[in-house]
Design a protein around this motif. Structure first.
Motif, PDB file in Angstrom:
ATOM      1  N   LYS A 115       0.730  -1.226  -0.081  1.00 25.86           N
ATOM      2  CA  LYS A 115      -0.096   0.091   0.204  1.00 25.86           C
ATOM      3  C   LYS A 115       0.800   1.189   0.139  1.00 25.86           C
ATOM      4  CE  LYS A 115      -3.654  -2.618   0.285  1.00 25.86           C
ATOM      5  NZ  LYS A 115      -4.449  -2.630  -1.028  1.00 25.86           N
ATOM      6  N   THR A 116       2.050   1.147  -0.287  1.00 22.73           N
ATOM      7  CA  THR A 116       2.842   2.341  -0.157  1.00 22.73           C
ATOM      8  C   THR A 116       3.194   2.918  -1.432  1.00 22.73           C
ATOM      9  OG1 THR A 116       4.260   1.298   1.682  1.00 22.73           O
ATOM     10  CG2 THR A 116       5.165   3.182   0.626  1.00 22.73           C
ATOM     11  N   VAL A 117       3.117   4.355  -1.478  1.00 28.07           N
ATOM     12  CA  VAL A 117       3.324   5.302  -2.816  1.00 28.07           C
ATOM     13  C   VAL A 117       4.553   6.034  -2.496  1.00 28.07           C
ATOM     14  CG1 VAL A 117       2.292   6.528  -4.413  1.00 28.07           C
ATOM     15  CG2 VAL A 117       1.114   4.543  -3.531  1.00 28.07           C
ATOM     16  N   PHE A 118       5.449   5.964  -3.190  1.00 27.91           N
ATOM     17  CA  PHE A 118       6.666   7.180  -3.108  1.00 27.91           C
ATOM     18  C   PHE A 118       6.371   8.118  -4.197  1.00 27.91           C
ATOM     19  CE2 PHE A 118       9.120   3.512  -1.189  1.00 27.91           C
ATOM     20  CZ  PHE A 118       8.834   3.832   0.020  1.00 27.91           C
ATOM     21  N   TRP A 119       6.807   9.345  -4.030  1.00 31.43           N
ATOM     22  CA  TRP A 119       6.791  10.208  -5.237  1.00 31.43           C
ATOM     23  C   TRP A 119       8.059  11.231  -5.119  1.00 31.43           C
ATOM     24  CZ3 TRP A 119       6.670  15.314  -3.916  1.00 31.43           C
ATOM     25  CH2 TRP A 119       6.448  15.698  -2.640  1.00 31.43           C
ATOM     26  N   SER A 120       8.236  11.635  -6.388  1.00 34.83           N
ATOM     27  CA  SER A 120       9.268  12.735  -6.303  1.00 34.83           C
ATOM     28  C   SER A 120       8.964  13.815  -7.478  1.00 34.83           C
ATOM     29  CB  SER A 120      10.607  12.139  -6.689  1.00 34.83           C
ATOM     30  OG  SER A 120      11.760  13.091  -6.837  1.00 34.83           O
ATOM     31  N   LYS A 121       8.707  15.168  -7.179  1.00 32.05           N
ATOM     32  CA  LYS A 121       8.310  15.965  -8.073  1.00 32.05           C
ATOM     33  C   LYS A 121       7.097  15.680  -8.529  1.00 32.05           C
ATOM     34  CE  LYS A 121      13.334  16.966  -8.972  1.00 32.05           C
ATOM     35  NZ  LYS A 121      14.257  17.227 -10.001  1.00 32.05           N
ATOM     36  N   THR A 122       6.104  14.973  -8.083  1.00 31.23           N
ATOM     37  CA  THR A 122       4.755  14.629  -8.559  1.00 31.23           C
ATOM     38  C   THR A 122       3.686  14.564  -7.455  1.00 31.23           C
ATOM     39  OG1 THR A 122       5.460  12.273  -8.377  1.00 31.23           O
ATOM     40  CG2 THR A 122       5.601  13.082 -10.603  1.00 31.23           C
ATOM     41  N   LYS A 123       4.133  15.547  -6.514  1.00 34.32           N
ATOM     42  CA  LYS A 123       3.215  15.501  -5.332  1.00 34.32           C
ATOM     43  C   LYS A 123       1.601  15.480  -5.892  1.00 34.32           C
ATOM     44  CE  LYS A 123       2.462  17.861  -1.048  1.00 34.32           C
ATOM     45  NZ  LYS A 123       2.943  19.141  -0.004  1.00 34.32           N
ATOM     46  N   GLU A 124       1.342  16.408  -6.464  1.00 30.60           N
ATOM     47  CA  GLU A 124      -0.287  16.570  -6.823  1.00 30.60           C
ATOM     48  C   GLU A 124      -0.521  15.213  -7.562  1.00 30.60           C
ATOM     49  OE1 GLU A 124      -3.225  19.284  -9.553  1.00 30.60           O
ATOM     50  OE2 GLU A 124      -1.130  19.559  -9.593  1.00 30.60           O
ATOM     51  N   LEU A 125      -0.099  14.824  -8.415  1.00 31.74           N
ATOM     52  CA  LEU A 125      -0.508  13.365  -9.132  1.00 31.74           C
ATOM     53  C   LEU A 125      -0.547  12.342  -8.090  1.00 31.74           C
ATOM     54  CD1 LEU A 125      -1.532  12.208 -11.751  1.00 31.74           C
ATOM     55  CD2 LEU A 125       1.292  11.826 -12.251  1.00 31.74           C
ATOM     56  N   ALA A 126       0.468  12.233  -7.365  1.00 28.41           N
ATOM     57  CA  ALA A 126       0.412  11.166  -6.355  1.00 28.41           C
ATOM     58  C   ALA A 126      -0.525  11.173  -5.453  1.00 28.41           C
ATOM     59  CB  ALA A 126       1.769  11.162  -5.639  1.00 28.41           C
ATOM     60  N   HIS A 127      -0.753  12.467  -5.142  1.00 29.64           N
ATOM     61  CA  HIS A 127      -2.157  12.412  -3.927  1.00 29.64           C
ATOM     62  C   HIS A 127      -3.521  12.310  -4.670  1.00 29.64           C
ATOM     63  CE1 HIS A 127       0.801  14.933  -0.814  1.00 29.64           C
ATOM     64  NE2 HIS A 127       1.073  13.593  -1.123  1.00 29.64           N
ATOM     65  N   GLN A 128      -3.376  12.768  -5.923  1.00 30.84           N
ATOM     66  CA  GLN A 128      -4.601  12.657  -6.432  1.00 30.84           C
ATOM     67  C   GLN A 128      -4.819  10.883  -6.609  1.00 30.84           C
ATOM     68  OE1 GLN A 128      -6.944  14.294  -7.662  1.00 30.84           O
ATOM     69  NE2 GLN A 128      -6.401  16.293  -7.898  1.00 30.84           N
ATOM     70  N   TYR A 129      -3.940  10.293  -6.980  1.00 30.05           N
ATOM     71  CA  TYR A 129      -3.793   8.940  -7.036  1.00 30.05           C
ATOM     72  C   TYR A 129      -4.564   8.180  -5.627  1.00 30.05           C
ATOM     73  CZ  TYR A 129      -2.342   4.021  -7.425  1.00 30.05           C
ATOM     74  OH  TYR A 129      -2.607   2.548  -7.652  1.00 30.05           O
ATOM     75  N   THR A 130      -3.878   8.682  -4.655  1.00 27.51           N
ATOM     76  CA  THR A 130      -4.200   8.040  -3.399  1.00 27.51           C
ATOM     77  C   THR A 130      -5.587   8.522  -2.617  1.00 27.51           C
ATOM     78  OG1 THR A 130      -2.998   9.694  -1.917  1.00 27.51           O
ATOM     79  CG2 THR A 130      -1.680   7.707  -2.591  1.00 27.51           C
ATOM     80  N   LYS A 131      -6.073   9.656  -3.370  1.00 24.35           N
ATOM     81  CA  LYS A 131      -7.562  10.170  -3.147  1.00 24.35           C
ATOM     82  C   LYS A 131      -8.507   9.083  -3.720  1.00 24.35           C
ATOM     83  CE  LYS A 131      -6.941  15.163  -2.205  1.00 24.35           C
ATOM     84  NZ  LYS A 131      -6.924  16.333  -2.908  1.00 24.35           N
TER      85      LYS A 131
END
Length: 260
Positions: A115-131
């Motif tokens: 269930k872990t998601v890392f991101w780098s320079k893609t904060k908005e996209l990564a958080h849209q995904y986990t929403k």
């Protein structure tokens, strides 16, 4: 009749000495206040976030009561106090991981495997995904990350007040400031506790997606990442998606026919 002049002289001398001492004290206090004010303005970074302590408490309550109610047994008052005690009255350029250990003991949250998601320079996209995928976690979807996201904080050595005027900039002033050390620590703990399948959201179309210039999944920096991961016997997959707008749309509306 006795002469009262010596007595009067003594009284005048005492008054003079009291005024002198009072003046010296006033000067010392004034200098200290001036120095304290000057210290508040010396850093190159943004000052502490307004209402910092109230925001920490509000976010803690919201997370433990609504976002992840299984953590409702966490004591938000103690968490706020431990957070403040980690940096208050300390040199803002002398932070250590040990300063945050009492706080870390109070949160103690484990993310489920896969269930872990890392991101780098893609904060908005990564958080849209986990929403959309509500059971997935970026660092900011954990209690400590949720509380501290986009906040800034620091104090001054010997002062019980937060510095709302300026805080150390990690490049221009010092890297061992309390904000940088905090995120280094919680990021390390988040990574160490990850298990199973781990997803990483990178932007391969920008330079330095992974330390070096990269254009896509076949770019040099992504290839470096692939080699590092595979050397550790971890499965690595990378998917190109050149339409970031469509990708965001599909994250928000995964059932859309154009996303199939």
């Amino acid at each position: 009749m006795a002469d009262s002049r010596p007595k009067k002289a003594k009284i005048c001398l005492c008054i003079f000495l009291c005024l002198l001492v009072g003046g010296i004290i006033a000067v010392v206090v004034g200098v200290r206040m001036w120095r304290h004010s000057s210290e508040h303005m010396k850093w190159n970074g943004t000052g502490s976030t307004a209402r910092f302590q109230e925001i920490v408490l509000e976010r803690c309550y919201k997370y433990t009561q609504s976002v992840q109610p299984e953590l409702r047994d966490r004591d938000c008052q103690k968490i706020r106090e431990a957070f403040r005690n980690a940096f208050i009255s300390k040199d803002p350029c002398s932070a250590t991981e040990e300063d945050y250990h009492p706080l870390m003991k109070l949160v103690n949250q484990m993310v489920p495997c896969d269930k872990t998601v890392f991101w780098s320079k893609t904060k908005e996209l990564a958080h849209q995904y986990t929403k959309v995928q509500r059971d997935m976690f970026t660092l900011e979807d954990t209690l400590m990350g949720y509380i501290a996201d986009d906040l800034n904080w620091c104090g001054d050595a010997g002062s019980y007040e937060m510095n709302y005027q300026s805080c150390p900039h990690w490049k221009k002033d010092c890297s061992n400031n309390f904000v940088s050390v905090f995120w280094d620590l919680v990021s390390k703990r988040f990574a160490e506790n990850a298990c199973g399948v781990v997803q990483v959201v990178l932007n391969g179309s920008i330079s330095n997606a992974f330390d070096r210039k990269s254009d896509s999944c076949s770019g040099s920096s992504i290839n470096d990442l692939r080699q590092i991961i595979r050397q550790r016997n971890i499965k690595f997959t990378c998917q190109d998606n050149y339409s970031s707008g469509k990708f965001l749309q599909c994250v928000k509306k995964p059932g859309d026919s154009s996303c199939r």
